[in-house]
Design a protein around this motif. Structure first.
Motif, PDB file in Angstrom:
ATOM      1  N   LYS A  68       0.926  -1.261  -0.052  1.00  0.00           N
ATOM      2  CA  LYS A  68       0.001   0.110   0.183  1.00  0.00           C
ATOM      3  C   LYS A  68       0.747   1.266  -0.051  1.00  0.00           C
ATOM      4  CE  LYS A  68      -4.311  -2.148   1.983  1.00  0.00           C
ATOM      5  NZ  LYS A  68      -5.038  -2.113   2.782  1.00  0.00           N
ATOM      6  N   LYS A  69       2.090   1.329   0.706  1.00  0.00           N
ATOM      7  CA  LYS A  69       2.871   2.416   0.753  1.00  0.00           C
ATOM      8  C   LYS A  69       3.440   2.601  -0.616  1.00  0.00           C
ATOM      9  CE  LYS A  69       5.585   0.673   3.882  1.00  0.00           C
ATOM     10  NZ  LYS A  69       5.580  -0.781   4.135  1.00  0.00           N
ATOM     11  N   TYR A  70       3.467   1.546  -1.486  1.00  0.00           N
ATOM     12  CA  TYR A  70       4.160   1.779  -2.791  1.00  0.00           C
ATOM     13  C   TYR A  70       3.147   2.440  -3.771  1.00  0.00           C
ATOM     14  CZ  TYR A  70       7.809  -1.392  -1.006  1.00  0.00           C
ATOM     15  OH  TYR A  70       8.900  -1.662  -0.245  1.00  0.00           O
ATOM     16  N   TYR A  71       1.946   2.428  -3.425  1.00  0.00           N
ATOM     17  CA  TYR A  71       0.885   3.145  -4.231  1.00  0.00           C
ATOM     18  C   TYR A  71       1.046   4.652  -4.180  1.00  0.00           C
ATOM     19  CZ  TYR A  71      -1.544  -1.268  -5.231  1.00  0.00           C
ATOM     20  OH  TYR A  71      -1.866  -2.502  -5.683  1.00  0.00           O
ATOM     21  N   VAL A  72       1.310   5.055  -2.946  1.00  0.00           N
ATOM     22  CA  VAL A  72       1.134   6.565  -2.395  1.00  0.00           C
ATOM     23  C   VAL A  72       2.224   7.186  -3.301  1.00  0.00           C
ATOM     24  CG1 VAL A  72       1.036   8.022  -0.542  1.00  0.00           C
ATOM     25  CG2 VAL A  72      -0.229   5.704  -0.527  1.00  0.00           C
ATOM     26  N   LYS A 117       6.989  -5.902  -8.795  1.00  0.00           N
ATOM     27  CA  LYS A 117       7.269  -5.892 -10.265  1.00  0.00           C
ATOM     28  C   LYS A 117       5.933  -6.045 -10.995  1.00  0.00           C
ATOM     29  CE  LYS A 117       9.808  -8.247 -13.917  1.00  0.00           C
ATOM     30  NZ  LYS A 117      10.693  -9.434 -14.173  1.00  0.00           N
ATOM     31  N   HIS A 118       4.970  -6.704 -10.727  1.00  0.00           N
ATOM     32  CA  HIS A 118       3.782  -6.923 -11.256  1.00  0.00           C
ATOM     33  C   HIS A 118       3.166  -5.674 -11.304  1.00  0.00           C
ATOM     34  CE1 HIS A 118       2.966 -11.114 -12.546  1.00  0.00           C
ATOM     35  NE2 HIS A 118       3.839 -11.522 -11.654  1.00  0.00           N
ATOM     36  N   LEU A 119       2.862  -5.167 -10.272  1.00  0.00           N
ATOM     37  CA  LEU A 119       2.215  -3.831  -9.736  1.00  0.00           C
ATOM     38  C   LEU A 119       2.793  -2.779 -10.700  1.00  0.00           C
ATOM     39  CD1 LEU A 119       1.534  -3.762  -5.931  1.00  0.00           C
ATOM     40  CD2 LEU A 119       0.142  -4.557  -7.599  1.00  0.00           C
ATOM     41  N   TRP A 120       4.114  -2.599 -10.808  1.00  0.00           N
ATOM     42  CA  TRP A 120       4.636  -1.614 -11.621  1.00  0.00           C
ATOM     43  C   TRP A 120       4.229  -1.855 -13.228  1.00  0.00           C
ATOM     44  CZ3 TRP A 120       9.963  -2.426 -13.919  1.00  0.00           C
ATOM     45  CH2 TRP A 120      10.374  -1.195 -14.732  1.00  0.00           C
ATOM     46  N   CYS A 121       4.622  -2.990 -13.417  1.00  0.00           N
ATOM     47  CA  CYS A 121       4.243  -3.494 -14.931  1.00  0.00           C
ATOM     48  C   CYS A 121       2.723  -3.071 -14.998  1.00  0.00           C
ATOM     49  CB  CYS A 121       4.518  -4.811 -15.285  1.00  0.00           C
ATOM     50  SG  CYS A 121       6.500  -4.998 -15.507  1.00  0.00           S
ATOM     51  N   MET A 124       0.655   0.484 -11.536  1.00  0.00           N
ATOM     52  CA  MET A 124      -0.444   0.799 -10.440  1.00  0.00           C
ATOM     53  C   MET A 124       0.515   1.469  -9.372  1.00  0.00           C
ATOM     54  SD  MET A 124      -2.374  -2.759 -10.218  1.00  0.00           S
ATOM     55  CE  MET A 124      -3.431  -2.232  -8.935  1.00  0.00           C
ATOM     56  N   ILE A 125       1.964   1.157  -9.389  1.00  0.00           N
ATOM     57  CA  ILE A 125       2.962   1.854  -8.688  1.00  0.00           C
ATOM     58  C   ILE A 125       3.944   2.394  -9.397  1.00  0.00           C
ATOM     59  CG2 ILE A 125       2.219   0.471  -6.576  1.00  0.00           C
ATOM     60  CD1 ILE A 125       4.950  -0.973  -7.084  1.00  0.00           C
ATOM     61  N   GLU A 126       4.792   3.355  -8.916  1.00  0.00           N
ATOM     62  CA  GLU A 126       5.946   3.662  -9.550  1.00  0.00           C
ATOM     63  C   GLU A 126       6.905   2.795  -9.312  1.00  0.00           C
ATOM     64  OE1 GLU A 126       6.759   6.845 -10.609  1.00  0.00           O
ATOM     65  OE2 GLU A 126       4.534   7.476  -9.997  1.00  0.00           O
ATOM     66  N   ARG A 127       8.069   2.772 -10.079  1.00  0.00           N
ATOM     67  CA  ARG A 127       9.142   1.770 -10.305  1.00  0.00           C
ATOM     68  C   ARG A 127       9.373   1.516  -8.932  1.00  0.00           C
ATOM     69  NH1 ARG A 127      13.245   4.791 -13.117  1.00  0.00           N
ATOM     70  NH2 ARG A 127      13.747   5.224 -11.049  1.00  0.00           N
ATOM     71  N   PRO A 128       9.813   0.028  -8.760  1.00  0.00           N
ATOM     72  CA  PRO A 128      10.332  -0.470  -7.597  1.00  0.00           C
ATOM     73  C   PRO A 128      11.702  -0.141  -7.044  1.00  0.00           C
ATOM     74  CG  PRO A 128       9.298  -1.943  -8.749  1.00  0.00           C
ATOM     75  CD  PRO A 128       9.316  -0.877  -9.714  1.00  0.00           C
ATOM     76  N   PRO A 129      12.156  -0.094  -6.081  1.00  0.00           N
ATOM     77  CA  PRO A 129      13.413   0.394  -5.922  1.00  0.00           C
ATOM     78  C   PRO A 129      14.407  -0.451  -5.842  1.00  0.00           C
ATOM     79  CG  PRO A 129      12.446  -0.072  -3.808  1.00  0.00           C
ATOM     80  CD  PRO A 129      11.521  -0.132  -4.725  1.00  0.00           C
TER      81      PRO A 129
END
Length: 186
Positions: A68-72, A117-121, A124-129
């Motif tokens: 959830k924090k990765y969405y924000v 990675k799925h969420l980024w692709c 839904m989220i910014e690029r993962p760190p």
């Protein structure tokens, strides 16, 4: 230098292969399966499918909550590492009696990073760190058999060392770790 069109095409190819419906539920399932694929977890006490299903269900809930924090906002590597450690501790505290050794950093990092990675692709989220760490990606970074092992990792220092090898490869083509892995992973 990598361009955004190339990244978007790679994201689309990844989803076409692993998550055609762009489903969060499918992403969760794929993430846990990736963490367990070459990295056995359960002992004899977890021999029934009901027990394993329950463990996976709770695991999915924790992955979903952590994400959830990765969405924000864009999340840095330190926060990701803390999430990996927290997931490891939660799973061991809750279900350690069902694990052959324990829920390791390797299980935690793989499930969380594949889910992100799925969420980024799916945009839904910014690029993962960070990116998923496994044998295939370590070998793509030029590591041989003994250095490409990942399933035994259970401390952050060893994990960070392996990630640094990948980071050097990403630096060579001037892109992020997540972008490099997406381009290299087949």
């Amino acid at each position: 230098m990598i361009n955004s069109v190339e990244i978007e095409q790679s994201k689309s190819k990844f989803l076409d292969k692993y998550n055609r419906m762009h489903s969060v539920d499918k992403a969760l399932t794929k993430s846990i399966n990736a963490a367990l694929g070459r990295n056995p977890l359960y002992n004899e006490k977890a021999k029934t499918n009901d027990i394993r299903r329950n463990i996976k269900k709770i695991w999915m809930i924790h992955l979903n909550e952590m994400s959830k924090k990765y969405y924000v906002q864009s999340v840095n590597r330190e926060v990701f590492i803390q999430d990996v450690i927290e997931l490891k501790e939660i799973m061991n505290d809750s279900y350690g009696m069902y694990f052959s050794t324990e829920f390791r950093i390797s299980h935690s990092q793989k499930s969380l990073s594949v889910f992100l990675k799925h969420l980024w692709c799916m945009n839904m989220i910014e690029r993962p760190p960070i990116c998923p760490l496994d044998r295939k990606i370590l070998e793509a970074a030029g590591r041989k058999y003994s250095e490409a092992k990942w399933t035994h990792i259970n401390d952050i220092e060893e994990y960070a060392k392996k990630i640094s090898w990948l980071q050097k490869e990403a630096f060579k083509i001037n892109c992020s770790l997540a972008e490099w892995e997406l381009l290299v992973f087949k």
